[in-house]
Design a protein around this motif. Structure first.
Motif, PDB file in Angstrom:
ATOM      1  N   ASN A  61       0.855  -1.186   0.000  1.00  0.00           N
ATOM      2  CA  ASN A  61       0.000   0.000   0.000  1.00  0.00           C
ATOM      3  C   ASN A  61       0.893   1.238   0.000  1.00  0.00           C
ATOM      4  O   ASN A  61       2.098   1.147   0.253  1.00  0.00           O
ATOM      5  CB  ASN A  61      -0.926   0.003   1.218  1.00  0.00           C
ATOM      6  CG  ASN A  61      -2.185   0.828   0.972  1.00  0.00           C
ATOM      7  OD1 ASN A  61      -2.285   1.561  -0.017  1.00  0.00           O
ATOM      8  ND2 ASN A  61      -3.145   0.719   1.868  1.00  0.00           N
ATOM      9  N   ASN A 104      -1.949   7.097  -1.362  1.00  0.00           N
ATOM     10  CA  ASN A 104      -3.266   6.544  -1.688  1.00  0.00           C
ATOM     11  C   ASN A 104      -4.191   6.567  -0.473  1.00  0.00           C
ATOM     12  O   ASN A 104      -5.384   6.866  -0.584  1.00  0.00           O
ATOM     13  CB  ASN A 104      -3.127   5.111  -2.199  1.00  0.00           C
ATOM     14  CG  ASN A 104      -2.622   5.052  -3.633  1.00  0.00           C
ATOM     15  OD1 ASN A 104      -2.748   6.024  -4.380  1.00  0.00           O
ATOM     16  ND2 ASN A 104      -2.045   3.928  -4.019  1.00  0.00           N
ATOM     17  N   LYS A 119      -5.302  10.096   0.090  1.00  0.00           N
ATOM     18  CA  LYS A 119      -6.291  10.504  -0.915  1.00  0.00           C
ATOM     19  C   LYS A 119      -7.678  10.007  -0.531  1.00  0.00           C
ATOM     20  O   LYS A 119      -8.675  10.737  -0.653  1.00  0.00           O
ATOM     21  CB  LYS A 119      -5.902   9.954  -2.293  1.00  0.00           C
ATOM     22  CG  LYS A 119      -4.895  10.798  -3.059  1.00  0.00           C
ATOM     23  CD  LYS A 119      -4.716  10.256  -4.469  1.00  0.00           C
ATOM     24  CE  LYS A 119      -3.805  11.138  -5.303  1.00  0.00           C
ATOM     25  NZ  LYS A 119      -3.687  10.650  -6.696  1.00  0.00           N
ATOM     26  N   LYS A 120      -7.739   8.751  -0.078  1.00  0.00           N
ATOM     27  CA  LYS A 120      -9.027   8.188   0.327  1.00  0.00           C
ATOM     28  C   LYS A 120      -9.604   8.926   1.529  1.00  0.00           C
ATOM     29  O   LYS A 120     -10.820   8.995   1.710  1.00  0.00           O
ATOM     30  CB  LYS A 120      -8.864   6.698   0.649  1.00  0.00           C
ATOM     31  CG  LYS A 120      -8.600   5.836  -0.576  1.00  0.00           C
ATOM     32  CD  LYS A 120      -8.425   4.372  -0.192  1.00  0.00           C
ATOM     33  CE  LYS A 120      -8.158   3.521  -1.429  1.00  0.00           C
ATOM     34  NZ  LYS A 120      -7.945   2.084  -1.084  1.00  0.00           N
ATOM     35  N   GLN A 121      -8.710   9.482   2.349  1.00  0.00           N
ATOM     36  CA  GLN A 121      -9.150  10.239   3.525  1.00  0.00           C
ATOM     37  C   GLN A 121      -9.387  11.710   3.197  1.00  0.00           C
ATOM     38  O   GLN A 121      -9.678  12.508   4.093  1.00  0.00           O
ATOM     39  CB  GLN A 121      -8.095  10.120   4.633  1.00  0.00           C
ATOM     40  CG  GLN A 121      -7.900   8.703   5.162  1.00  0.00           C
ATOM     41  CD  GLN A 121      -6.753   8.599   6.160  1.00  0.00           C
ATOM     42  OE1 GLN A 121      -5.991   9.552   6.358  1.00  0.00           O
ATOM     43  NE2 GLN A 121      -6.634   7.446   6.807  1.00  0.00           N
ATOM     44  N   ASN A 122      -9.238  12.053   1.904  1.00  0.00           N
ATOM     45  CA  ASN A 122      -9.415  13.433   1.431  1.00  0.00           C
ATOM     46  C   ASN A 122      -8.411  14.412   2.040  1.00  0.00           C
ATOM     47  O   ASN A 122      -8.660  15.621   2.080  1.00  0.00           O
ATOM     48  CB  ASN A 122     -10.848  13.923   1.708  1.00  0.00           C
ATOM     49  CG  ASN A 122     -11.885  13.153   0.911  1.00  0.00           C
ATOM     50  OD1 ASN A 122     -11.666  12.834  -0.259  1.00  0.00           O
ATOM     51  ND2 ASN A 122     -13.004  12.834   1.553  1.00  0.00           N
ATOM     52  N   GLU A 153      -7.435  14.766  -5.190  1.00  0.00           N
ATOM     53  CA  GLU A 153      -7.450  13.671  -6.156  1.00  0.00           C
ATOM     54  C   GLU A 153      -6.435  13.891  -7.271  1.00  0.00           C
ATOM     55  O   GLU A 153      -5.885  12.937  -7.825  1.00  0.00           O
ATOM     56  CB  GLU A 153      -8.859  13.518  -6.750  1.00  0.00           C
ATOM     57  CG  GLU A 153      -9.063  12.227  -7.522  1.00  0.00           C
ATOM     58  CD  GLU A 153      -8.803  10.978  -6.690  1.00  0.00           C
ATOM     59  OE1 GLU A 153      -8.217  10.020  -7.228  1.00  0.00           O
ATOM     60  OE2 GLU A 153      -9.176  10.975  -5.493  1.00  0.00           O
TER      61      GLU A 153
END
Length: 295
Positions: free
Chosen positions: A109, A113, A116-119, A123
């Protein structure tokens, strides 16, 4: 009828893609000895250095900024020469044998990334990788650089042979000029994995911006099975430690140094050649000391 020529709009030069960075406090927050990789490293170095291993472990933790996740994965941070954080590679290791866990569902991982998923990162944030350990180049400007493929190899190599700056590409496909240019002007020893000698040798021929030498240690000495298993220099060092042969290797280095010194005494021209080519004799005597004291 007069032909009307359309005015051509001058093409604007392409702007360089901005490099994405990760806030440094994530590195500081993640710093930990609680990864399974660090547990394996502690056992390995404990067996080699004894009670003095803690000094080495502390140095590795601080210099490479090793992090850990809640489930025991290690975070190998990519920090560039300017101290900027590019990303972090999250990997899970077996604490007993030090091998990376490659089972289904245990993939590599990346911190960018996750963020990004956690803002936390937008993006459109773009990754631009650097060498693992690159930030150490400015800390040790006079040391010879050893370049390996995996982060694990860089850590273990640095633990046993600290007179070099150990860096990792992070993968065979990451031997890219834009990443390697940071090595300009340095003397670099390349230690490819057992299956990567030919490829790295070809790549080294184009590294004209530094003094690059490719080691054929694994190419010459790894067994057919070891080559089939794609062992790397870390695996080789671990085997040498377990079989008690690392001291023998160090003694050979010391003997080679003595022979070279004798040659210099007999032939002063050789010393002139060494000076002109900026060659450095690495003192390996501390490696062969009986008490295995950390240098």
């Amino acid at each position: 009828m007069k032909e009307v020529k359309s005015k051509s709009t001058p093409t604007e030069p392409m702007k360089p893609t901005p490099i994405g960075y990760v806030p440094i406090h994530y590195v500081e927050k993640s710093k930990s000895v609680q990864s399974n990789f660090f547990r394996f490293l502690s056992i390995l170095l404990g067996n080699y250095y004894g009670s003095k291993s803690q000094e080495v472990l502390n140095r590795l933790l601080d210099e490479y900024r090793l992090g850990a996740t809640r489930d025991g994965a290690v975070i190998f941070w990519q920090i560039d020469k300017n101290g900027k954080v590019r990303t972090g590679k999250v990997m899970q290791y077996n604490p007993e044998d030090g091998h990376r866990i490659k089972e289904q569902g245990v993939a590599i991982n990346w911190i960018h990334n996750i963020l990004k998923k956690q803002n936390v990162l937008p993006e459109e944030w773009l990754l631009s990788q650097c060498l693992f350990g690159e930030h150490l180049l400015s800390l040790y400007p006079d040391k010879v650089v050893v370049l390996v493929e995996s982060e694990k190899s860089a850590i273990i190599g640095s633990a046993i042979f600290p007179n070099y700056v150990w860096l990792a590409t992070g993968g065979k496909s990451q031997m890219k000029e834009d990443k390697l240019r940071v090595l300009s002007g340095r003397t670099v020893l390349l230690f490819p994995d057992a299956d990567g000698y030919t490829e790295w040798k070809q790549r080294a021929e184009s590294m004209t911006y530094c003094k690059a030498i490719v080691s054929d240690l694994l190419e010459k000495h790894a067994t057919p099975k070891q080559k089939a298993d794609h062992i790397d220099i870390a695996d080789w060092i671990i085997i040498q430690i377990q079989e008690g042969k690392l001291m023998s290797t160090a003694n050979h280095l010391v003997e080679a140094e003595k022979i070279l010194q004798q040659m210099i005494e007999k032939n002063p021209v050789l010393q002139k050649l060494i000076d002109e080519l900026d060659l450095v004799l690495v003192d390996a005597s501390h490696i062969a000391s009986d008490d295995k004291s950390p240098p």
